[in-house]
Design a protein around this motif. Structure first.
Motif, PDB file in Angstrom:
ATOM      1  N   VAL A 242      57.895  -9.680  59.054  1.00 37.31           N
ATOM      2  CA  VAL A 242      57.976  -8.267  58.707  1.00 37.31           C
ATOM      3  C   VAL A 242      59.125  -8.033  57.733  1.00 37.31           C
ATOM      4  O   VAL A 242      60.249  -8.470  57.967  1.00 37.31           O
ATOM      5  CB  VAL A 242      58.153  -7.400  59.970  1.00 37.31           C
ATOM      6  N   ASN A 243      58.824  -7.353  56.623  1.00 35.66           N
ATOM      7  CA  ASN A 243      59.814  -6.979  55.611  1.00 35.66           C
ATOM      8  C   ASN A 243      60.533  -8.166  54.990  1.00 35.66           C
ATOM      9  O   ASN A 243      61.656  -8.036  54.518  1.00 35.66           O
ATOM     10  CB  ASN A 243      60.847  -6.009  56.186  1.00 35.66           C
ATOM     11  N   GLN A 244      59.888  -9.304  54.956  1.00 32.92           N
ATOM     12  CA  GLN A 244      60.432 -10.481  54.302  1.00 32.92           C
ATOM     13  C   GLN A 244      59.546 -10.869  53.112  1.00 32.92           C
ATOM     14  O   GLN A 244      58.393 -10.448  53.036  1.00 32.92           O
ATOM     15  CB  GLN A 244      60.521 -11.648  55.292  1.00 32.92           C
ATOM     16  N   PRO A 245      60.087 -11.649  52.155  1.00 34.01           N
ATOM     17  CA  PRO A 245      59.274 -12.034  50.993  1.00 34.01           C
ATOM     18  C   PRO A 245      57.996 -12.769  51.389  1.00 34.01           C
ATOM     19  O   PRO A 245      57.963 -13.511  52.367  1.00 34.01           O
ATOM     20  CB  PRO A 245      60.213 -12.938  50.213  1.00 34.01           C
ATOM     21  N   GLN A 246      56.962 -12.556  50.594  1.00 31.50           N
ATOM     22  CA  GLN A 246      55.655 -13.120  50.886  1.00 31.50           C
ATOM     23  C   GLN A 246      55.533 -14.543  50.354  1.00 31.50           C
ATOM     24  O   GLN A 246      56.025 -14.868  49.275  1.00 31.50           O
ATOM     25  CB  GLN A 246      54.575 -12.229  50.259  1.00 31.50           C
ATOM     26  N   HIS A 247      54.834 -15.363  51.113  1.00 26.89           N
ATOM     27  CA  HIS A 247      54.517 -16.736  50.727  1.00 26.89           C
ATOM     28  C   HIS A 247      53.026 -16.790  50.419  1.00 26.89           C
ATOM     29  O   HIS A 247      52.211 -16.383  51.241  1.00 26.89           O
ATOM     30  CB  HIS A 247      54.858 -17.705  51.854  1.00 26.89           C
ATOM     31  N   PHE A 248      52.695 -17.325  49.245  1.00 26.83           N
ATOM     32  CA  PHE A 248      51.318 -17.308  48.780  1.00 26.83           C
ATOM     33  C   PHE A 248      50.615 -18.648  48.977  1.00 26.83           C
ATOM     34  O   PHE A 248      51.231 -19.717  48.857  1.00 26.83           O
ATOM     35  CB  PHE A 248      51.268 -16.949  47.287  1.00 26.83           C
ATOM     36  N   GLY A 249      49.300 -18.566  49.242  1.00 27.96           N
ATOM     37  CA  GLY A 249      48.461 -19.740  49.203  1.00 27.96           C
ATOM     38  C   GLY A 249      48.053 -20.044  47.769  1.00 27.96           C
ATOM     39  O   GLY A 249      48.406 -19.305  46.838  1.00 27.96           O
ATOM     40  N   ASP A 250      47.300 -21.143  47.590  1.00 29.70           N
ATOM     41  CA  ASP A 250      46.873 -21.545  46.249  1.00 29.70           C
ATOM     42  C   ASP A 250      45.661 -20.766  45.748  1.00 29.70           C
ATOM     43  O   ASP A 250      45.260 -20.919  44.599  1.00 29.70           O
ATOM     44  CB  ASP A 250      46.570 -23.040  46.214  1.00 29.70           C
ATOM     45  N   GLY A 251      45.052 -19.959  46.628  1.00 28.90           N
ATOM     46  CA  GLY A 251      43.969 -19.104  46.187  1.00 28.90           C
ATOM     47  C   GLY A 251      42.594 -19.728  46.279  1.00 28.90           C
ATOM     48  O   GLY A 251      42.438 -20.948  46.386  1.00 28.90           O
ATOM     49  N   THR A 252      41.591 -18.861  46.255  1.00 30.70           N
ATOM     50  CA  THR A 252      40.198 -19.270  46.135  1.00 30.70           C
ATOM     51  C   THR A 252      39.677 -18.720  44.814  1.00 30.70           C
ATOM     52  O   THR A 252      39.738 -17.507  44.592  1.00 30.70           O
ATOM     53  CB  THR A 252      39.339 -18.721  47.284  1.00 30.70           C
ATOM     54  N   ARG A 253      39.181 -19.616  43.966  1.00 31.34           N
ATOM     55  CA  ARG A 253      38.595 -19.180  42.693  1.00 31.34           C
ATOM     56  C   ARG A 253      37.117 -18.927  42.912  1.00 31.34           C
ATOM     57  O   ARG A 253      36.358 -19.841  43.194  1.00 31.34           O
ATOM     58  CB  ARG A 253      38.806 -20.231  41.609  1.00 31.34           C
ATOM     59  N   LEU A 254      36.724 -17.653  42.799  1.00 32.34           N
ATOM     60  CA  LEU A 254      35.342 -17.244  43.028  1.00 32.34           C
ATOM     61  C   LEU A 254      34.654 -17.002  41.692  1.00 32.34           C
ATOM     62  O   LEU A 254      35.148 -16.219  40.873  1.00 32.34           O
ATOM     63  CB  LEU A 254      35.306 -15.971  43.879  1.00 32.34           C
ATOM     64  N   SER A 255      33.516 -17.661  41.499  1.00 32.48           N
ATOM     65  CA  SER A 255      32.713 -17.468  40.288  1.00 32.48           C
ATOM     66  C   SER A 255      31.340 -16.982  40.697  1.00 32.48           C
ATOM     67  O   SER A 255      30.662 -17.630  41.504  1.00 32.48           O
ATOM     68  CB  SER A 255      32.587 -18.770  39.502  1.00 32.48           C
TER      69      SER A 255
END
Lengths: 116, 112
Positions: free
Chosen positions: B97-110
């Motif tokens: 809560v209220n801390q910086p976000q950590h991102f995943g590598d994502g899903t590329r949708l086509s």
């Protein structure tokens, strides 16, 4: 609501030269400020953040940024870039809200290209 | 691994099909966010969960988009009757809560 402007879509620079990536924001409330880096086909990695306190913030990989409230800016700088710094850089802001709903508003990004 | 994990990394679907994208947040992270990143653009907020509660879905572009996090951990973003404009990278992020976000590598949708 907030908005973030990154005026430079691309910044070419020679290796070992200094670089500045510009970021300006607009908000009606106090904000937190962030810089993220994105390498090809990867997610975003946090470089540095400004939450409060000293306006000069140091981050990873030798990057630093300065918060200027009067100019609503948060420019990113590095005194000497390396070829490995080639990536997309995003400036982002979030409201200083409680409760965890600190969604990020991003700029359109700046492509830093370091050349030999 | 200790990071945010997203699957699949790449998804190709025909227009009109339904798709489901999965996000495994960092263990213990209460907050979970979904973002959509169109080509050449910055990520745009879609929705936010705190534990299993969806507290903000203001960024979902239409009622074809649906997200859930039933047990407060794994989250799924579902897109029904996909359209070409849904083609993008979908990023998941988690944080305390209220801390910086950590991102995943994502899903590329086509969408074809």
């Amino acid at each position: 609501a907030q908005s973030v402007t990154q005026l430079d879509s691309q910044v070419p620079v020679f290796e070992e030269a200094p670089v500045e990536l510009r970021c300006n924001y607009s908000s009606s409330v106090s904000v937190y400020l962030f810089w993220y880096v994105q390498y090809p086909n990867q997610g975003l990695q946090l470089l540095l953040k400004y939450l409060s306190g000293s306006t000069l913030v140091k981050g990873i990989n030798g990057f630093e940024a300065e918060f200027n409230k009067s100019q609503t800016s948060f420019h990113l700088r590095k005194p000497s870039v390396h070829i490995s710094d080639t990536a997309e850089y995003f400036c982002a802001v979030s409201d200083q809200v409680t409760g965890g709903g600190n969604k990020l508003t991003f700029g359109t990004g700046t492509q830093l290209k370091v050349e030999l | 691994g200790a990071g945010v994990s997203q699957s699949p990394r790449y998804k190709v679907a025909k227009r009109g099909q339904d798709v489901a994208l999965r996000c495994d947040p960092i263990s213990g992270h209460v907050s979970l966010f979904w973002y959509q990143q169109a080509l050449g653009q910055g990520p745009e907020f879609l929705t936010y969960f705190q534990n299993e509660a969806q507290l903000d879905k203001s960024g979902l572009p239409s009622d074809r988009f649906f997200a859930e996090r039933p047990e407060g951990s794994v989250s799924t973003l579902k897109i029904q009757r996909t359209q070409q404009e849904d083609s993008a990278v979908y990023l998941c992020a988690s944080s305390f809560v209220n801390q910086p976000q950590h991102f995943g590598d994502g899903t590329r949708l086509s969408i074809l």
